[in-house]
Enzyme design. Structure first.
Site, PDB file in Angstrom:
ATOM      1  N   CYS A  22       0.802  -1.232   0.000  1.00  0.00           N
ATOM      2  CA  CYS A  22       0.000   0.000   0.000  1.00  0.00           C
ATOM      3  C   CYS A  22       0.833   1.279   0.000  1.00  0.00           C
ATOM      4  CB  CYS A  22      -0.960   0.006   1.174  1.00  0.00           C
ATOM      5  SG  CYS A  22      -2.214  -1.265   1.027  1.00  0.00           S
ATOM      6  N   HIS A  52      -3.321   7.405   2.438  1.00  0.00           N
ATOM      7  CA  HIS A  52      -3.721   6.094   1.930  1.00  0.00           C
ATOM      8  C   HIS A  52      -5.099   5.764   2.505  1.00  0.00           C
ATOM      9  CE1 HIS A  52      -3.806   1.988   0.789  1.00  0.00           C
ATOM     10  NE2 HIS A  52      -3.655   1.524   2.006  1.00  0.00           N
ATOM     11  N   ASN A  73     -10.180   0.168  -0.315  1.00  0.00           N
ATOM     12  CA  ASN A  73      -8.717   0.245  -0.364  1.00  0.00           C
ATOM     13  C   ASN A  73      -8.227  -0.297  -1.712  1.00  0.00           C
ATOM     14  OD1 ASN A  73      -5.957  -0.043  -0.088  1.00  0.00           O
ATOM     15  ND2 ASN A  73      -6.044  -1.032   1.914  1.00  0.00           N
TER      16      ASN A  73
HETATM   17  O1  UT7 Z   1      -3.801  -1.009   3.541  1.00  0.00           O
HETATM   18  C1  UT7 Z   1      -2.986  -1.987   4.073  1.00  0.00           C
HETATM   19  C2  UT7 Z   1      -2.986  -1.956   5.544  1.00  0.00           C
HETATM   20  N1  UT7 Z   1      -4.230  -2.462   6.052  1.00  0.00           N
HETATM   21  C3  UT7 Z   1      -4.885  -1.768   6.944  1.00  0.00           C
HETATM   22  O2  UT7 Z   1      -4.521  -0.671   7.288  1.00  0.00           O
HETATM   23  C4  UT7 Z   1      -6.075  -2.433   7.575  1.00  0.00           C
HETATM   24  C5  UT7 Z   1      -5.997  -2.301   9.072  1.00  0.00           C
HETATM   25  N2  UT7 Z   1      -7.062  -2.995   9.774  1.00  0.00           N
HETATM   26  C6  UT7 Z   1      -8.348  -2.608   9.740  1.00  0.00           C
HETATM   27  O3  UT7 Z   1      -8.728  -1.715   9.005  1.00  0.00           O
HETATM   28  C7  UT7 Z   1      -9.314  -3.252  10.715  1.00  0.00           C
HETATM   29  O4  UT7 Z   1      -8.583  -4.021  11.636  1.00  0.00           O
HETATM   30  C8  UT7 Z   1     -10.375  -4.156  10.038  1.00  0.00           C
HETATM   31  C9  UT7 Z   1     -11.362  -3.299   9.261  1.00  0.00           C
HETATM   32  C10 UT7 Z   1      -9.726  -5.164   9.130  1.00  0.00           C
HETATM   33  C11 UT7 Z   1     -11.170  -4.904  11.112  1.00  0.00           C
HETATM   34  O5  UT7 Z   1     -11.727  -3.977  12.029  1.00  0.00           O
HETATM   35  P1  UT7 Z   1     -11.490  -4.133  13.589  1.00  0.00           P
HETATM   36  O6  UT7 Z   1     -12.257  -3.063  14.234  1.00  0.00           O
HETATM   37  O7  UT7 Z   1     -10.012  -4.179  13.842  1.00  0.00           O
HETATM   38  O8  UT7 Z   1     -12.165  -5.518  13.904  1.00  0.00           O
HETATM   39  P2  UT7 Z   1     -11.525  -6.838  14.547  1.00  0.00           P
HETATM   40  O9  UT7 Z   1     -10.669  -7.536  13.551  1.00  0.00           O
HETATM   41  O10 UT7 Z   1     -10.939  -6.519  15.892  1.00  0.00           O
HETATM   42  O11 UT7 Z   1     -12.823  -7.687  14.784  1.00  0.00           O
HETATM   43  C12 UT7 Z   1     -13.857  -7.269  15.686  1.00  0.00           C
HETATM   44  C13 UT7 Z   1     -15.041  -8.199  15.532  1.00  0.00           C
HETATM   45  C14 UT7 Z   1     -14.657  -9.673  15.576  1.00  0.00           C
HETATM   46  O12 UT7 Z   1     -15.677 -10.398  16.232  1.00  0.00           O
HETATM   47  P3  UT7 Z   1     -15.516 -10.824  17.774  1.00  0.00           P
HETATM   48  O13 UT7 Z   1     -14.289 -11.663  17.838  1.00  0.00           O
HETATM   49  O14 UT7 Z   1     -15.389  -9.527  18.536  1.00  0.00           O
HETATM   50  O15 UT7 Z   1     -16.776 -11.557  18.050  1.00  0.00           O
HETATM   51  C15 UT7 Z   1     -14.667 -10.077  14.137  1.00  0.00           C
HETATM   52  O16 UT7 Z   1     -14.901 -11.448  13.934  1.00  0.00           O
HETATM   53  O17 UT7 Z   1     -15.676  -7.994  14.277  1.00  0.00           O
HETATM   54  C16 UT7 Z   1     -15.802  -9.233  13.588  1.00  0.00           C
HETATM   55  N3  UT7 Z   1     -15.724  -8.991  12.160  1.00  0.00           N
HETATM   56  C17 UT7 Z   1     -16.797  -8.679  11.403  1.00  0.00           C
HETATM   57  N4  UT7 Z   1     -18.083  -8.528  11.695  1.00  0.00           N
HETATM   58  C18 UT7 Z   1     -18.930  -8.196  10.694  1.00  0.00           C
HETATM   59  C19 UT7 Z   1     -14.623  -9.005  11.376  1.00  0.00           C
HETATM   60  N5  UT7 Z   1     -14.952  -8.704  10.109  1.00  0.00           N
HETATM   61  C20 UT7 Z   1     -16.294  -8.500  10.092  1.00  0.00           C
HETATM   62  C21 UT7 Z   1     -17.202  -8.156   9.075  1.00  0.00           C
HETATM   63  N6  UT7 Z   1     -18.501  -8.008   9.431  1.00  0.00           N
HETATM   64  N7  UT7 Z   1     -16.835  -7.955   7.816  1.00  0.00           N
END
Ligand code: UT7
Length: 330
Positions: free
Chosen positions: A115, A255, A285
């Site tokens: 990225c 980004h 993204n």
């Molecule tokens: O560009 C390259 C670099 N990449 C980035 O900068 C991405 C960085 N990361 C992110 O943007 C975020 O971490 C994500 C958008 C990928 C995820 O968001 P988050 O707030 O960090 O969520 P999380 O991974 O901590 O997950 C929280 C909860 C989990 O459920 P439990 O364990 O709390 O029950 C996940 O299973 O959200 C759940 N979850 C979803 N729920 C509904 C994960 N993906 C989804 C989804 N829909 N699509």
């Protein structure tokens, strides 16, 4: 003698026609529009049809760039294509682009920094212009992320989209152009964001396909934490090193990975929302295309002499910030 700087002298952007909305994704994986919007800021992304690659979108973006800055392709000295999804492992996508536009006096290569690719490419291209040896560089950021996304994995498929952007870099002695860069990478971050299969360690095989190794693997929460810290740190560093205060900046060009990362970076730099380029809601993204797509969308709001701070964070890990003075009015 006046200092030679590299100015962006034109920009073109392109996203494919087909739109994949959050509602569409609700029918594909266990997710919902509200979760995606609040956690990422994304509402829809554009997806390129099967059988076409990143170069297809790059060529559409270049057509728009050429309309803004009419150029004889024979004048192009070099083509840098920043991409994580090249058309093929080899030859370089830059060469396919060069052949398609008839840039027969140019040499080309691809640049892979996930990225942060466009940020690295901007820096490399600018140094080439500053050397005095090259007069016109075509810098492309293009990614067909849909080609490496598992649409059964709700943690990644909601984030990424396809798109491309392109700019020309040319010498400028007016004081505008590329001023400074702060770039870093740390391979210790590889384990949190990578693609296991398809390289020389694990070339494509029935096993790698069965194990779904040809898709983006991301531990989102860990990447998020690094991204917030490192992107903000990079912006602060480049502002401090160049004695810039928030009021000196016309726009932050961040980004577009997650609106929460963008907001946190802007807040630490003291920049209000109206000074932050944002289009993640419409494109998601697009990896190497996010920064030139921002320039494309905001081109009519940019004025000669505007101070722009570009910032990115991505797989590798790679990250950084660039300070550039805008040199054209569209
Ligand atoms: O560009 C390259 C670099 N990449 C980035 O900068 C991405 C960085 N990361 C992110 O943007 C975020 O971490 C994500 C958008 C990928 C995820 O968001 P988050 O707030 O960090 O969520 P999380 O991974 O901590 O997950 C929280 C909860 C989990 O459920 P439990 O364990 O709390 O029950 C996940 O299973 O959200 C759940 N979850 C979803 N729920 C509904 C994960 N993906 C989804 C989804 N829909 N699509």
């Amino acid at each position: 003698m006046a200092t030679i700087r590299a100015s962006i002298t034109g920009v073109g952007g392109y996203v494919p026609e087909h739109i994949l909305t959050n509602k569409d994704l609700e029918r594909m994986v266990d997710t919902n529009d509200e979760w995606i919007v609040t956690r990422t800021g994304i509402r829809e992304r554009h997806i390129l049809e099967k059988g076409k690659g990143s170069s297809h979108m790059a060529l559409q973006a270049i057509e728009r760039l050429m309309a803004m800055r009419p150029t004889n392709p024979l004048e192009i000295d070099a083509i840098i294509c920043c991409t994580t999804t090249p058309d093929y492992i080899f030859p370089a996508t830059a060469n396919l682009i060069g052949a398609a536009i008839g840039a027969t006096n140019a040499f080309g290569f691809d640049l892979q920094a996930a990225c942060s690719g466009f940020l690295y490419g901007l820096t490399v291209g600018a140094q080439m212009i500053e050397s005095g040896r090259y007069k016109k560089i075509l810098l492309v950021g293009a990614d067909k992320m849909s080609s490496i996304i598992n649409y059964e994995d709700r943690t990644t498929c909601i984030i990424f989209g396809d798109g491309a952007g392109a700019v020309f870099l040319e010498p400028d002695t007016s004081g505008n152009g590329f001023i400074d860069a702060y770039l870093r990478s740390d391979g210790n971050g590889a384990e949190y964001l990578h693609m296991k299969g398809g390289g020389s360690v694990r070339p494509a095989s029935i096993e790698t396909v069965t194990n779904k190794e040809h898709y983006v693997y991301q531990e989102g929460a860990i990447v998020f934490k690094f991204a917030v810290t490192k992107m903000a740190e990079a912006v602060e560093t480049i502002m401090r090193n160049n004695h810039l205060r928030a009021e000196d900046i016309a726009f932050l060009v961040p980004h577009q990975a997650n609106k929460r990362i963008i907001d946190a970076t802007a807040e630490r730099a003291g920049l209000p929302p109206e000074k932050v380029m944002l289009n993640i809601d419409r494109y998601g993204n697009t990896t190497n295309a996010t920064l030139p797509l921002c320039l494309w969308d905001y081109r009519h709001q940019l004025k000669k002499g505007d101070n722009l701070i570009f910032a990115a964070f991505g797989g590798g890990f790679t990250w950084g910030a660039v300070y550039l003075k805008w040199a054209i009015e569209v």
